[in-house]
Design a protein around this motif. Structure first.
Motif, PDB file in Angstrom:
ATOM      1  N   ASP A 105       0.288   2.971  -9.787  1.00 61.08           N
ATOM      2  CA  ASP A 105      -0.932   2.184  -9.603  1.00 61.08           C
ATOM      3  C   ASP A 105      -0.939   0.918 -10.455  1.00 61.08           C
ATOM      4  O   ASP A 105      -1.662  -0.039 -10.156  1.00 61.08           O
TER       5      ASP A 105
ATOM      6  N   ARG B 114       1.333  -1.196 -10.553  1.00 59.91           N
ATOM      7  CA  ARG B 114       2.044  -2.279  -9.879  1.00 59.91           C
ATOM      8  C   ARG B 114       1.730  -2.389  -8.387  1.00 59.91           C
ATOM      9  O   ARG B 114       1.929  -3.440  -7.780  1.00 59.91           O
ATOM     10  N   PHE B 115       1.240  -1.304  -7.797  1.00 56.58           N
ATOM     11  CA  PHE B 115       0.971  -1.298  -6.358  1.00 56.58           C
ATOM     12  C   PHE B 115      -0.421  -0.736  -6.090  1.00 56.58           C
ATOM     13  O   PHE B 115      -1.047  -0.137  -6.966  1.00 56.58           O
ATOM     14  N   HIS B 116      -0.892  -0.927  -4.856  1.00 53.03           N
ATOM     15  CA  HIS B 116      -2.151  -0.304  -4.454  1.00 53.03           C
ATOM     16  C   HIS B 116      -1.831   1.134  -4.031  1.00 53.03           C
ATOM     17  O   HIS B 116      -1.154   1.349  -3.030  1.00 53.03           O
ATOM     18  N   VAL B 117      -2.295   2.113  -4.786  1.00 51.40           N
ATOM     19  CA  VAL B 117      -1.925   3.506  -4.571  1.00 51.40           C
ATOM     20  C   VAL B 117      -3.154   4.357  -4.279  1.00 51.40           C
ATOM     21  O   VAL B 117      -4.160   4.283  -4.993  1.00 51.40           O
ATOM     22  N   ASP B 118      -3.060   5.150  -3.232  1.00 52.40           N
ATOM     23  CA  ASP B 118      -4.063   6.165  -2.923  1.00 52.40           C
ATOM     24  C   ASP B 118      -3.421   7.532  -3.123  1.00 52.40           C
ATOM     25  O   ASP B 118      -2.370   7.817  -2.544  1.00 52.40           O
TER      26      ASP B 118
ATOM     27  N   ARG C 142       0.850  -1.199   0.000  1.00 56.20           N
ATOM     28  CA  ARG C 142       0.000   0.000   0.000  1.00 56.20           C
ATOM     29  C   ARG C 142       0.880   1.242   0.000  1.00 56.20           C
ATOM     30  O   ARG C 142       1.762   1.392   0.853  1.00 56.20           O
TER      31      ARG C 142
ATOM     32  N   TYR D 158       0.070   2.273   6.072  1.00 56.20           N
ATOM     33  CA  TYR D 158       0.651   2.244   4.725  1.00 56.20           C
ATOM     34  C   TYR D 158       2.097   1.734   4.798  1.00 56.20           C
ATOM     35  O   TYR D 158       2.797   1.957   5.797  1.00 56.20           O
ATOM     36  N   ASP D 159       2.529   1.079   3.733  1.00 56.72           N
ATOM     37  CA  ASP D 159       3.906   0.591   3.665  1.00 56.72           C
ATOM     38  C   ASP D 159       4.874   1.700   3.265  1.00 56.72           C
ATOM     39  O   ASP D 159       6.045   1.683   3.661  1.00 56.72           O
TER      40      ASP D 159
ATOM     41  N   ASN E 179      -0.490   6.889 -12.291  1.00 55.83           N
ATOM     42  CA  ASN E 179      -0.823   5.725 -13.120  1.00 55.83           C
ATOM     43  C   ASN E 179       0.309   4.706 -13.144  1.00 55.83           C
ATOM     44  O   ASN E 179       0.072   3.485 -13.136  1.00 55.83           O
TER      45      ASN E 179
END
Length: 315
Positions: free
Chosen positions: A27, A29-33, A2, A55-56, A24
């Protein structure tokens, strides 16, 4: 993994297209907020939220001011009990400001596209580097704080930015020269103290560094304390004169990358603490952010306090 991506839409060199492309890319490759800062201090609030929500990593696309805020949000007050850096989100940077000192000191490219590629590789490897930070007045600083002439330059630059001028390297240079040459600009005299040394009296401007280089002239590194880095103590650079001829010689040595030496200069690249004391209020800056007027500043540091998304030293 995350990842919280914090973008500053007001940073000097960010664009809507660049911010969208970065979001983009991450996102994919990872879960992005994605969070956009809306006011001064908002980046720090988001950094604290990233900790609370587990979050990581936190990636900042902005300038040094935004990165400083996020680091302070992640870590909380220097007076609080220290936490294991591995239990906190790692901090990453994609440069978007005018100087981007912190990112460049970590070996991150000033080109956002190259920096994004570096960041993706580091995230893929789940690589973290633990660094030390300085602190003063209840806040952490990433690379530098100062009292006197350099803080006057920062104040004057902020005044220019509020009038709509961009903080370019050329404008910093002209503002610095103008501050030294203008008779009306007279920084107060103060005293600097460090462990195991007599007080340095009559200081006209002083820097406390957490790494080197902590500033740049264009692409040229300026190393006031060449042996100060993220793995050791603080560096101090205290000058007892604002004489133009004397400081031109010193400035020439800094620009040439040679060891900074001068009769009016006290320098130490690895101390545990620094104290500045002034009889009258003096200008103070931290990580290029103007803090205001202070008569006394105490600077400390803490080893191994923050994990960053950067290659390990020597890699």
């Amino acid at each position: 993994m995350r990842v919280m991506l914090i973008t500053n839409p007001f940073a000097t060199f960010t664009t809507p297209e660049g911010r969208d492309a970065l979001a983009n890319t991450l996102d994919a490759r990872f879960h992005v907020d994605v969070e956009r800062t809306a006011h001064r201090g908002h980046a720090g609030e988001l950094g604290a939220r990233a900790v609370a929500e587990g979050y990581d990593a936190v990636v900042v696309h902005g300038g040094d001011g935004s990165v400083n805020e996020v680091a302070n949000g992640i870590l909380g007050s220097p007076d609080a009990l220290p936490r294991d850096p591995a239990s906190l989100p790692a901090l990453g940077v994609v440069p978007g400001g005018s100087a981007n000192v912190f990112a460049r000191a970590l070996g991150i490219s000033r080109d956002p596209l190259v920096a994004t590629a570096q960041l993706m590789a580091i995230l893929d490897r789940r690589e973290r580097r633990t660094i030390s930070l300085g602190h003063t007045v209840g806040r952490w600083f990433l690379f530098n704080a100062g009292m006197g002439m350099d803080a006057i330059v920062v104040r004057r630059m902020e005044e220019l930015r509020h009038r709509g001028r961009k903080a370019t390297a050329g404008r910093y240079f002209r503002t610095t020269l103008g501050s030294f040459f203008r008779p009306s600009v007279t920084p107060p005299v103060f005293t600097a103290e460090v462990p195991d040394h007599d007080p340095i009296e009559g200081v006209r401007f002083g820097f406390v560094s957490n790494t080197g280089p902590w500033t740049y002239f264009g692409t040229r590194e300026i190393r006031t304390n060449p042996h100060t880095d993220f793995d050791h103590g603080l560096g101090i650079f205290a000058a007892t004169s604002v004489s133009v001829p004397r400081n031109i010689v010193l400035g020439a040595r800094l620009l040439a990358g040679t060891e900074p030496k001068a009769r009016h200069l006290y320098r130490n690249d690895d101390v545990e603490w620094v104290r500045f004391t002034c009889a009258e209020p003096a200008d103070v800056q931290m990580d290029g952010d103007y803090l205001g007027l202070y008569q006394k500043m105490e600077f400390g540091y803490r080893r191994g306090v923050l994990d960053v998304l950067a290659a390990t030293k020597g890699a």
